[in-house]
Design a protein around this motif. Structure first.
Motif, PDB file in Angstrom:
ATOM      1  N   GLY A  19      -7.387  30.515  39.029  1.00  0.00           N
ATOM      2  CA  GLY A  19      -7.625  32.101  39.124  1.00  0.00           C
ATOM      3  C   GLY A  19      -6.257  32.822  38.627  1.00  0.00           C
ATOM      4  N   ILE A  20      -6.565  33.808  37.786  1.00  0.00           N
ATOM      5  CA  ILE A  20      -5.548  34.680  37.269  1.00  0.00           C
ATOM      6  C   ILE A  20      -5.811  36.135  37.472  1.00  0.00           C
ATOM      7  CG2 ILE A  20      -4.243  35.466  35.123  1.00  0.00           C
ATOM      8  CD1 ILE A  20      -4.232  32.706  34.065  1.00  0.00           C
ATOM      9  N   ALA A  21      -4.931  36.790  38.222  1.00  0.00           N
ATOM     10  CA  ALA A  21      -5.301  38.207  38.514  1.00  0.00           C
ATOM     11  C   ALA A  21      -4.222  39.016  38.264  1.00  0.00           C
ATOM     12  CB  ALA A  21      -5.352  38.122  40.053  1.00  0.00           C
ATOM     13  N   GLY A  22      -4.326  40.364  38.229  1.00  0.00           N
ATOM     14  CA  GLY A  22      -3.487  41.500  37.996  1.00  0.00           C
ATOM     15  C   GLY A  22      -3.993  42.804  37.464  1.00  0.00           C
ATOM     16  N   SER A  23      -3.312  43.604  37.265  1.00  0.00           N
ATOM     17  CA  SER A  23      -3.984  45.011  36.795  1.00  0.00           C
ATOM     18  C   SER A  23      -4.170  45.025  35.511  1.00  0.00           C
ATOM     19  CB  SER A  23      -2.521  46.147  36.989  1.00  0.00           C
ATOM     20  OG  SER A  23      -3.045  47.290  36.486  1.00  0.00           O
ATOM     21  N   ALA A  39      -1.216  34.682  46.181  1.00  0.00           N
ATOM     22  CA  ALA A  39      -1.309  34.022  44.858  1.00  0.00           C
ATOM     23  C   ALA A  39      -0.187  32.698  45.163  1.00  0.00           C
ATOM     24  CB  ALA A  39      -0.732  34.763  43.589  1.00  0.00           C
ATOM     25  N   ASP A  40      -0.560  31.789  44.593  1.00  0.00           N
ATOM     26  CA  ASP A  40       0.560  30.490  44.513  1.00  0.00           C
ATOM     27  C   ASP A  40       1.602  30.891  43.670  1.00  0.00           C
ATOM     28  OD1 ASP A  40      -1.147  28.764  46.186  1.00  0.00           O
ATOM     29  OD2 ASP A  40      -2.395  28.805  44.397  1.00  0.00           O
ATOM     30  N   LEU A  41       1.676  31.564  42.764  1.00  0.00           N
ATOM     31  CA  LEU A  41       2.798  31.804  41.785  1.00  0.00           C
ATOM     32  C   LEU A  41       2.574  33.217  41.236  1.00  0.00           C
ATOM     33  CD1 LEU A  41       4.322  29.567  39.448  1.00  0.00           C
ATOM     34  CD2 LEU A  41       3.337  31.720  38.434  1.00  0.00           C
ATOM     35  N   ILE A  42       3.682  33.968  41.190  1.00  0.00           N
ATOM     36  CA  ILE A  42       3.665  35.401  40.631  1.00  0.00           C
ATOM     37  C   ILE A  42       4.725  35.497  39.526  1.00  0.00           C
ATOM     38  CG2 ILE A  42       4.208  37.866  41.242  1.00  0.00           C
ATOM     39  CD1 ILE A  42       3.692  36.874  44.078  1.00  0.00           C
ATOM     40  N   ALA A  86       7.896  33.798  41.129  1.00  0.00           N
ATOM     41  CA  ALA A  86       8.115  33.464  42.666  1.00  0.00           C
ATOM     42  C   ALA A  86       6.851  32.362  42.879  1.00  0.00           C
ATOM     43  CB  ALA A  86       7.491  35.019  43.352  1.00  0.00           C
ATOM     44  N   LEU A  87       7.242  31.313  43.372  1.00  0.00           N
ATOM     45  CA  LEU A  87       6.499  30.245  43.466  1.00  0.00           C
ATOM     46  C   LEU A  87       6.420  29.864  45.042  1.00  0.00           C
ATOM     47  CD1 LEU A  87       5.214  27.404  42.594  1.00  0.00           C
ATOM     48  CD2 LEU A  87       7.565  26.335  42.555  1.00  0.00           C
ATOM     49  N   ARG A  88       5.286  29.746  45.534  1.00  0.00           N
ATOM     50  CA  ARG A  88       4.942  29.640  46.807  1.00  0.00           C
ATOM     51  C   ARG A  88       5.413  28.249  47.226  1.00  0.00           C
ATOM     52  NH1 ARG A  88       2.000  31.951  50.694  1.00  0.00           N
ATOM     53  NH2 ARG A  88       0.934  33.419  49.086  1.00  0.00           N
ATOM     54  N   LYS A  89       6.152  28.261  48.563  1.00  0.00           N
ATOM     55  CA  LYS A  89       6.768  26.989  48.992  1.00  0.00           C
ATOM     56  C   LYS A  89       5.341  25.987  49.624  1.00  0.00           C
ATOM     57  CE  LYS A  89      10.761  29.600  50.626  1.00  0.00           C
ATOM     58  NZ  LYS A  89      11.429  30.209  52.072  1.00  0.00           N
ATOM     59  N   LEU A  90       5.766  24.893  49.582  1.00  0.00           N
ATOM     60  CA  LEU A  90       4.907  23.926  49.850  1.00  0.00           C
ATOM     61  C   LEU A  90       4.683  23.717  51.355  1.00  0.00           C
ATOM     62  CD1 LEU A  90       4.815  21.088  47.071  1.00  0.00           C
ATOM     63  CD2 LEU A  90       2.985  22.967  47.510  1.00  0.00           C
ATOM     64  N   GLY A 141      -9.456  37.725  36.106  1.00  0.00           N
ATOM     65  CA  GLY A 141      -9.851  38.997  36.270  1.00  0.00           C
ATOM     66  C   GLY A 141      -8.951  39.763  37.285  1.00  0.00           C
ATOM     67  N   LEU A 142      -9.351  41.274  37.613  1.00  0.00           N
ATOM     68  CA  LEU A 142      -8.586  42.250  38.251  1.00  0.00           C
ATOM     69  C   LEU A 142      -8.707  41.543  39.645  1.00  0.00           C
ATOM     70  CD1 LEU A 142     -10.440  45.373  36.742  1.00  0.00           C
ATOM     71  CD2 LEU A 142      -7.929  44.417  36.243  1.00  0.00           C
ATOM     72  N   ASN A 143      -9.773  41.261  40.367  1.00  0.00           N
ATOM     73  CA  ASN A 143      -9.938  41.110  41.729  1.00  0.00           C
ATOM     74  C   ASN A 143     -10.293  39.603  42.345  1.00  0.00           C
ATOM     75  OD1 ASN A 143      -9.884  44.049  42.414  1.00  0.00           O
ATOM     76  ND2 ASN A 143     -11.564  44.407  41.163  1.00  0.00           N
ATOM     77  N   VAL A 144      -9.956  38.640  41.317  1.00  0.00           N
ATOM     78  CA  VAL A 144     -10.351  37.369  41.865  1.00  0.00           C
ATOM     79  C   VAL A 144      -9.595  36.918  43.174  1.00  0.00           C
ATOM     80  CG1 VAL A 144     -10.835  36.714  39.377  1.00  0.00           C
ATOM     81  CG2 VAL A 144      -8.696  36.439  40.132  1.00  0.00           C
ATOM     82  N   LEU A 145      -8.752  37.613  43.421  1.00  0.00           N
ATOM     83  CA  LEU A 145      -7.912  37.080  44.878  1.00  0.00           C
ATOM     84  C   LEU A 145      -8.455  37.850  45.865  1.00  0.00           C
ATOM     85  CD1 LEU A 145      -4.346  36.363  43.370  1.00  0.00           C
ATOM     86  CD2 LEU A 145      -6.293  34.591  43.725  1.00  0.00           C
TER      87      LEU A 145
END
Length: 319
Positions: free
Chosen positions: A94-98, A299-302, A315-319, A202-206
């Motif tokens: 999934g890819i989100a953002g403005s 998100a898992d990654l920003i 920014a990478l989410r820690k496991l 999409g904009l609101n997928v998260l």
């Protein structure tokens, strides 16, 4: 607490663009400048150097997640002694953002790069735009100035689509949206036939929704994702990119009489800029604050972009 701040309590590890680039390792560049020119969005300056700095490492990371998912499937099959489904499910990203932040370029770039890994996975890309209600429905519901807000989408149709894809169903179709006509294209569908990887942008997928008090299951779009990415930037920069794109479209797509926005091509620059500012302030900025930005910590990654539209931080989410 700002979860993206580099503190011991943040769920993310923060990398500069240069530090992130080192994770590319020996990942080859499989993209040409001509291909990149074809897929990047208007006013997005991403070039091959940006691909090398950011996207090759990201492609390598995502490929590792896909391989781990496939290994887990095989291990589960052994655990269940072959009694589970023999159909591997697609890996969903999934890819989100403005608006105007560069989601589409990121999605198309990853589709090309992931599809060129040695295993030659089949990578599909679908955007949520096609799942917007048609303009006639939005007009009837008084939602035309809420287009892009969660209530303007047929969420049930999105959930059915993702559920079928995740179930490994053959030839799943999705509606198609025309930015030229600013509406869903009647009768036109895009077919997804059991891809190895599906990118859903999409904009609101998260976004999540209000939970029921009785504990009934409420599926979210993000429940179907195996990995999620948020494309981020300072609001002042996104605002400027949005206005610049609107003004440039007046000299390109808006010039065609069939365009939904053709009327904006015939007015003075000052009036057009005022209209763009109104669209930003009363629609897009509101949607950003109310619905999009609050999903960033999920998100898992920003990918954080700088004023020049190029990624400065990951920014990478820690496991």
């Amino acid at each position: 607490m700002n979860q993206l701040a580099p503190t011991p309590f943040s769920p993310y590890r923060i990398f500069s663009a240069n530090a992130w680039a080192k994770f590319r390792a020996d990942t080859p560049l499989t993209l040409t400048a001509e291909e990149l020119e074809r897929i990047r969005s208007m006013n997005d300056p991403v070039d091959l150097d940006e691909v090398k700095r950011i996207y090759l490492s990201l492609s390598r990371l995502l490929s590792a997640h896909v391989e781990a998912s496939q290994l887990l499937f095989e291990q589960r099959q052994k655990f269940l002694s072959g009694q589970g489904s023999t159909q591997k499910t697609p890996f969903l990203i999934g890819i989100a953002g403005s608006v105007a932040v560069g989601k589409s370029t990121t999605a198309r770039l990853l589709q090309l790069l992931l599809g060129r890994w040695p295993s030659s996975p089949k990578v599909a890309l679908i955007t949520t735009d096609g799942f917007l209600y048609p303009n006639a429905v939005l007009e009837a519901k008084g939602l035309m100035r809420r287009k892009g807000f969660p209530e303007s989408y047929d969420v049930n149709a999105i959930l059915r689509f993702l559920s079928d894809v995740k179930a490994g169903a053959p030839r799943v179709t999705a509606p198609v949206y025309s930015h030229f006509y600013y509406d869903v294209t009647p009768g036109k569908r895009e077919t997804i036939d059991r891809p190895d990887i599906l990118i859903f942008e999409g904009l609101n997928v998260l976004q999540v929704q209000k939970m029921p008090p009785d504990g009934m299951a409420v599926p979210f779009v993000s429940d179907f994702f195996d990995y999620s990415i948020y494309v981020d930037a300072e609001e002042t920069d996104i605002h400027r990119w949005y206005i610049d794109r609107f003004m440039e479209l007046r000299t390109t797509a808006f010039q065609q009489e069939e365009s939904f926005f053709h009327r904006y091509a015939k007015i003075a620059d000052a009036e057009a800029r005022q209209i763009a500012e109104d669209l930003w302030a009363n629609i897009n900025a509101v949607n950003l604050h109310e619905n999009i930005l609050p999903t960033r910590p999920r998100a898992d990654l920003i990918l954080k972009k700088g004023p020049n539209h190029l990624t400065e931080q990951v920014a990478l989410r820690k496991l």
